[in-house]
Design a protein around this motif. Structure first.
Motif, PDB file in Angstrom:
ATOM      1  N   LEU A 101       0.824  -1.204   0.000  1.00  0.00           N
ATOM      2  CA  LEU A 101       0.000   0.000   0.000  1.00  0.00           C
ATOM      3  C   LEU A 101       0.864   1.262   0.000  1.00  0.00           C
ATOM      4  CD1 LEU A 101      -2.871  -1.042   2.451  1.00  0.00           C
ATOM      5  CD2 LEU A 101      -2.857  -1.093  -0.055  1.00  0.00           C
ATOM      6  N   ARG A 102       1.983   1.221   0.705  1.00  0.00           N
ATOM      7  CA  ARG A 102       2.887   2.366   0.695  1.00  0.00           C
ATOM      8  C   ARG A 102       3.470   2.568  -0.704  1.00  0.00           C
ATOM      9  NH1 ARG A 102       5.806   1.470   5.186  1.00  0.00           N
ATOM     10  NH2 ARG A 102       7.304   0.136   4.099  1.00  0.00           N
ATOM     11  N   TYR A 103       3.791   1.457  -1.362  1.00  0.00           N
ATOM     12  CA  TYR A 103       4.301   1.567  -2.726  1.00  0.00           C
ATOM     13  C   TYR A 103       3.272   2.245  -3.637  1.00  0.00           C
ATOM     14  CZ  TYR A 103       5.547   0.343  -7.472  1.00  0.00           C
ATOM     15  OH  TYR A 103       5.835   0.424  -8.813  1.00  0.00           O
ATOM     16  N   LEU A 104       2.017   1.856  -3.517  1.00  0.00           N
ATOM     17  CA  LEU A 104       0.991   2.450  -4.376  1.00  0.00           C
ATOM     18  C   LEU A 104       0.813   3.930  -4.108  1.00  0.00           C
ATOM     19  CD1 LEU A 104      -1.761  -0.333  -4.470  1.00  0.00           C
ATOM     20  CD2 LEU A 104      -0.167   0.322  -6.288  1.00  0.00           C
ATOM     21  N   ARG A 105       0.986   4.337  -2.859  1.00  0.00           N
ATOM     22  CA  ARG A 105       0.834   5.761  -2.540  1.00  0.00           C
ATOM     23  C   ARG A 105       1.901   6.615  -3.222  1.00  0.00           C
ATOM     24  NH1 ARG A 105      -0.768   3.725   2.637  1.00  0.00           N
ATOM     25  NH2 ARG A 105       1.355   3.953   3.493  1.00  0.00           N
ATOM     26  N   ARG A 106       3.044   6.026  -3.532  1.00  0.00           N
ATOM     27  CA  ARG A 106       4.114   6.802  -4.155  1.00  0.00           C
ATOM     28  C   ARG A 106       4.384   6.354  -5.600  1.00  0.00           C
ATOM     29  NH1 ARG A 106       8.767   3.963  -4.464  1.00  0.00           N
ATOM     30  NH2 ARG A 106       9.090   2.161  -3.115  1.00  0.00           N
ATOM     31  N   CYS A 107       3.533   5.485  -6.118  1.00  0.00           N
ATOM     32  CA  CYS A 107       3.745   4.944  -7.459  1.00  0.00           C
ATOM     33  C   CYS A 107       3.733   6.059  -8.503  1.00  0.00           C
ATOM     34  CB  CYS A 107       2.658   3.919  -7.776  1.00  0.00           C
ATOM     35  SG  CYS A 107       2.802   3.177  -9.403  1.00  0.00           S
ATOM     36  N   ASP A 108       4.755   6.081  -9.365  1.00  0.00           N
ATOM     37  CA  ASP A 108       4.856   7.138 -10.366  1.00  0.00           C
ATOM     38  C   ASP A 108       4.914   6.581 -11.787  1.00  0.00           C
ATOM     39  OD1 ASP A 108       7.328   5.978 -10.295  1.00  0.00           O
ATOM     40  OD2 ASP A 108       8.451   7.834  -9.954  1.00  0.00           O
ATOM     41  N   GLU A 109       4.427   5.357 -11.980  1.00  0.00           N
ATOM     42  CA  GLU A 109       4.344   4.800 -13.325  1.00  0.00           C
ATOM     43  C   GLU A 109       3.024   4.044 -13.488  1.00  0.00           C
ATOM     44  OE1 GLU A 109       6.973   1.392 -14.281  1.00  0.00           O
ATOM     45  OE2 GLU A 109       7.745   1.610 -12.227  1.00  0.00           O
ATOM     46  N   THR A 110       2.721   3.655 -14.706  1.00  0.00           N
ATOM     47  CA  THR A 110       1.452   2.984 -14.981  1.00  0.00           C
ATOM     48  C   THR A 110       1.711   1.578 -15.522  1.00  0.00           C
ATOM     49  OG1 THR A 110       1.398   4.007 -17.187  1.00  0.00           O
ATOM     50  CG2 THR A 110       0.183   5.115 -15.410  1.00  0.00           C
ATOM     51  N   PHE A 111       0.710   0.712 -15.352  1.00  0.00           N
ATOM     52  CA  PHE A 111       0.868  -0.701 -15.677  1.00  0.00           C
ATOM     53  C   PHE A 111      -0.305  -1.211 -16.515  1.00  0.00           C
ATOM     54  CE2 PHE A 111       3.153   0.087 -11.742  1.00  0.00           C
ATOM     55  CZ  PHE A 111       4.391  -0.484 -12.010  1.00  0.00           C
ATOM     56  N   ASP A 112       0.018  -2.201 -17.361  1.00  0.00           N
ATOM     57  CA  ASP A 112      -0.997  -2.869 -18.175  1.00  0.00           C
ATOM     58  C   ASP A 112      -1.611  -4.056 -17.440  1.00  0.00           C
ATOM     59  OD1 ASP A 112      -0.412  -1.479 -20.835  1.00  0.00           O
ATOM     60  OD2 ASP A 112       1.548  -2.332 -20.353  1.00  0.00           O
ATOM     61  N   LEU A 113      -0.844  -4.626 -16.518  1.00  0.00           N
ATOM     62  CA  LEU A 113      -1.259  -5.857 -15.855  1.00  0.00           C
ATOM     63  C   LEU A 113      -0.780  -5.839 -14.419  1.00  0.00           C
ATOM     64  CD1 LEU A 113      -2.450  -8.737 -16.102  1.00  0.00           C
ATOM     65  CD2 LEU A 113      -0.234  -9.477 -17.005  1.00  0.00           C
TER      66      LEU A 113
END
Length: 202
Positions: free
Chosen positions: A118-130
């Motif tokens: 969840l911490r990773y998602l809060r700072r995620c700065d890229e987008t994903f297809d899957l």
């Protein structure tokens, strides 16, 4: 590749290694670290999932949010994913994953991040297809992760999200505007493929 808790027993047929089902590393066996509750997704479930995803994985950017032994992420990379990010909260398991990446000489395509999901998602700065979501069955991490994926705006148009959860429990609460494309069950777990309804697969 969830951590189930200290009472979880290993799945039969996975005594310390998992097998890559198909792709460039077909048949390659990846060492599974000794960690309480680590239960790799079985071969047949991975085979079913990637059959669902034929034509999607090659060139895709993938996020394995609860990586564990890394079976889903390694399978995606073997089948031609352009980038795989494995997020693993246990530092020792993350170190083990990095060692496997080095053995596969895949550091140009696979990144291992030692962090809370969840911490990773809060700072995620890229987008994903899957995105692969296989958190511990206990608690509400799955629902929280699905909501956080939407809030983080880290899904590309047409993204697919694979979800694994306890077959004996309630199915996850999907974000508004999402539908189930495929679903199945194997042993004590259920799994589904979902995403926003505008995805071409819906």
């Amino acid at each position: 590749m969830r951590h189930q808790g200290k009472s979880a027993a290993p799945r039969p047929g996975t005594p310390g290694r998992l097998r890559i089902v198909a792709g460039a590393w077909r048949g390659r066996r990846i060492a599974v670290p000794s960690a309480a509750g680590l239960r790799p997704t079985p071969d047949r479930v991975r085979e079913t999932l990637f059959n669902w995803l034929q034509g999607v994985v090659p060139g895709a950017r993938c996020l394995d949010l609860f990586a564990g032994a890394g079976g889903l992420g390694f399978e995606a990379a073997s089948r031609g994913a352009a980038r795989v990010v494995m997020v693993e909260s246990a530092a020792r398991v993350a170190t083990h994953l990095r060692e496997q990446v080095q053995l596969l000489e895949a550091g140009d395509r696979i990144e291992v991040v030692a962090d809370d999901a969840l911490r990773y998602l809060r700072r995620c700065d890229e987008t994903f297809d899957l995105v692969f979501l296989d958190p511990p069955f206990q608690g509400d991490l799955l629902d929280k992760s699905l909501a956080a994926l939407v809030e983080a705006h880290c899904l590309r148009a047409g993204a697919r999200v694979y979800v694994e959860y306890a077959a004996s429990g309630e199915p996850p609460v999907l974000p508004d505007g999402w539908e189930i494309a495929r679903e199945g069950r194997a042993g004590d777990s259920a799994h589904l493929l979902t995403g926003p309804i505008e995805s071409p697969s819906f």
